[in-house]
Design a protein around this motif. Structure first.
Motif, mmCIF file in Angstrom:
data_model
loop_
_atom_site.group_PDB
_atom_site.id
_atom_site.type_symbol
_atom_site.label_atom_id
_atom_site.label_comp_id
_atom_site.label_asym_id
_atom_site.label_seq_id
_atom_site.Cartn_x
_atom_site.Cartn_y
_atom_site.Cartn_z
ATOM 1 N N GLU A 141 0.817 -1.214 0.000
ATOM 2 C CA GLU A 141 0.000 0.000 0.000
ATOM 3 C C GLU A 141 0.853 1.269 0.000
ATOM 4 O O GLU A 141 0.356 2.352 -0.326
ATOM 5 C CB GLU A 141 -0.938 -0.007 1.204
ATOM 6 C CG GLU A 141 -1.974 -1.126 1.153
ATOM 7 C CD GLU A 141 -2.824 -1.198 2.416
ATOM 8 O OE1 GLU A 141 -2.636 -0.340 3.313
ATOM 9 O OE2 GLU A 141 -3.665 -2.112 2.517
ATOM 10 N N LYS A 201 3.785 1.383 -1.751
ATOM 11 C CA LYS A 201 4.502 1.420 -3.029
ATOM 12 C C LYS A 201 3.858 2.410 -3.992
ATOM 13 O O LYS A 201 2.636 2.530 -4.058
ATOM 14 C CB LYS A 201 4.520 0.029 -3.665
ATOM 15 C CG LYS A 201 5.567 -0.905 -3.077
ATOM 16 C CD LYS A 201 5.417 -2.344 -3.512
ATOM 17 C CE LYS A 201 5.394 -2.547 -4.994
ATOM 18 N NZ LYS A 201 5.377 -4.004 -5.336
ATOM 19 N N SER A 202 4.705 3.109 -4.728
ATOM 20 C CA SER A 202 4.217 3.998 -5.785
ATOM 21 C C SER A 202 5.377 4.327 -6.706
ATOM 22 O O SER A 202 6.538 4.003 -6.415
ATOM 23 C CB SER A 202 3.633 5.284 -5.189
ATOM 24 O OG SER A 202 4.669 6.165 -4.780
ATOM 25 N N ASP A 203 5.079 5.000 -7.793
ATOM 26 C CA ASP A 203 6.129 5.414 -8.727
ATOM 27 C C ASP A 203 6.956 6.574 -8.176
ATOM 28 O O ASP A 203 7.976 6.944 -8.764
ATOM 29 C CB ASP A 203 5.494 5.839 -10.059
ATOM 30 C CG ASP A 203 4.846 4.671 -10.784
ATOM 31 O OD1 ASP A 203 5.265 3.531 -10.530
ATOM 32 O OD2 ASP A 203 3.919 4.918 -11.585
ATOM 33 N N GLU A 204 6.512 7.122 -7.052
ATOM 34 C CA GLU A 204 7.177 8.304 -6.489
ATOM 35 C C GLU A 204 8.266 7.947 -5.478
ATOM 36 O O GLU A 204 8.906 8.845 -4.936
ATOM 37 C CB GLU A 204 6.132 9.202 -5.797
ATOM 38 C CG GLU A 204 4.947 9.592 -6.678
ATOM 39 C CD GLU A 204 5.390 10.377 -7.908
ATOM 40 O OE1 GLU A 204 6.286 11.241 -7.762
ATOM 41 O OE2 GLU A 204 4.852 10.108 -8.997
#
Length: 408
Positions: A53, A55-58
């Motif tokens: 939750e 995790k992201s591309d940022e």
């Protein structure tokens, strides 16, 4: 500004949040995040939660491989790791049945360490502090309180406190200095002026000017300073803005009353505390600090930790790492053993060396893994947090992080 870093996933992540400061703790109260992650930036925690939750591309990812358990970095809230020499002879004498007085007459005891510390240079003391700090770090301790108290003169106490400050500037561990000039009455004191008055009038102002410590400690005991002797000393220390902590009830009761009277941050030792002292501490804001290393080193009773918790008190657990009574210096081992003898839950043991230990130093930015806290945490190679205390300190950390950086 660099991108946030996501560390994980951890099989279990124990943030140590949401637990009350005071009273008994059941393991059912312990928050556990399965497959957890920690998002950090510039040494601080941005967020803690389920890894997927977060995790992201940022964000960048620091992957954690295999089964791992993550805890806040441990906090050792009472040590004496600034000293010179050794007291191995004392240990042998004590185990052979010699009394404290007999050991002192043979040239041992605290005064032996005072003599050896006075002979050491400031640089030698710095080297010793850093060496011992590295040992603590390998065992997961990221914040260490360090006392003076083996100088017992203005100049020698300054040498110790300056050594602690110098070591803190180069160490990967945070060192929290405490002035323990009132450790015992100096044997070589022959001046007309009272020793404690000289410490107040000559040492305290320099400590303030050089920002060497914000905490003042004293050994309240028949062999050191009586409650009557120490009260004016603590009163002046409080007036000057120092936090108070007390070596209390180690061999005889009385020190905990002084601690409560002065609203001390902590009362440490407490092996001789009776029901009266336990209730007194439980009803106060003073944190009780158990020092199982001293009980192991001296072969004496443990702090009545179970009774303190059941009465509603706050319990921290520290190593008391020192060359005389507590030479082991292994916080997790000692805390685990205390848990066995005092029947403490895993949550009580872990809180005692994380969140509650941080409170014993009035540190609000560590001891928990939560938004805004320092990114200090320790990782153990297991899929079950219960293994950490089960192995009594012999399960070693696979990684230790300080301010968002892996340092071991």
């Amino acid at each position: 500004m660099s991108r946030p870093l996501l560390i994980g996933p951890f099989t279990q992540l124990l943030p140590m949040t949401g637990l009350p400061l005071k009273g008994a703790l059941k393991d059912e109260q312990l928050p556990i995040i399965q497959n957890g992650g920690i998002l950090v930036s510039e040494g601080k925690i941005l967020k803690v939660g389920v890894f997927d939750e977060l995790k992201s591309d940022e964000v960048d990812i620091h992957p954690i491989e295999g089964a791992q358990v993550c805890l806040p970095g441990f906090v050792d809230s009472h040590t004496h790791i600034c000293f010179g020499g050794t007291r191995a002879r004392d240990y042998a004498y004590r185990n052979a049945g010699k009394t404290y007085l007999e050991i002192a007459k043979a040239g041992g005891g605290i005064w032996d360490t005072v003599t050896q510390t006075r002979k050491a240079s400031q640089e030698e003391l710095v080297e010793g502090i850093i060496s011992r700090s590295k040992k603590h770090l390998k065992n997961g301790v990221t914040t260490i309180e360090v006392k003076s108290g083996y100088g017992l003169s203005v100049d020698e106490e300054l040498k110790m406190l300056r050594a602690i400050k110098q070591a803190n500037e180069t160490s990967n561990v945070t060192l929290v200095p405490t002035c323990l000039a009132a450790h015992m009455k100096p044997k070589d004191w022959s001046q007309d002026k009272d020793y404690l008055d000289v410490i107040i009038n000559e040492l305290f102002p320099i400590i303030k000017t050089e920002n060497l410590a914000h905490r003042v400690d004293a050994f309240v005991e028949e062999s050191a300073f009586s409650p009557g002797e120490i009260k004016p000393y603590f009163q002046k220390a409080k007036e000057m803005g120092f936090d108070i902590t007390v070596h209390a009830d180690q061999f005889t009761a009385g020190g905990s009353q002084v601690a409560v009277d002065f609203d001390a941050v902590s009362a440490d030792h407490l092996e001789a505390s009776t029901e009266k002292e336990i209730q007194l501490l439980a009803k106060s804001n003073t944190i009780a600090t158990a020092l199982p290393g001293a009980s192991i080193g001296l072969g004496c009773a443990y702090t009545p930790a179970r009774k303190i918790l059941d009465a509603g008190g706050a319990l921290s657990i520290a190593s008391d790492h020192n060359p005389g009574s507590a030479p082991m210096g292994d916080l997790l081992t000692q805390a685990s053993i205390l848990g066995t003898f005092e029947k403490l839950s895993n949550t009580e043991v872990l809180a005692g060396i994380t969140s509650r230990a941080a409170a014993a130093l009035r540190l609000t930015d560590r001891g928990k893994l939560e938004t805004g806290a320092q990114a200090d945490f320790v990782i153990f190679p297991t899929d079950n947090y219960q293994e950490v205390t089960y192995h009594q300190g012999q399960l070693k950390p696979s990684e230790v992080w300080k301010k968002g950086t892996p340092i071991h």
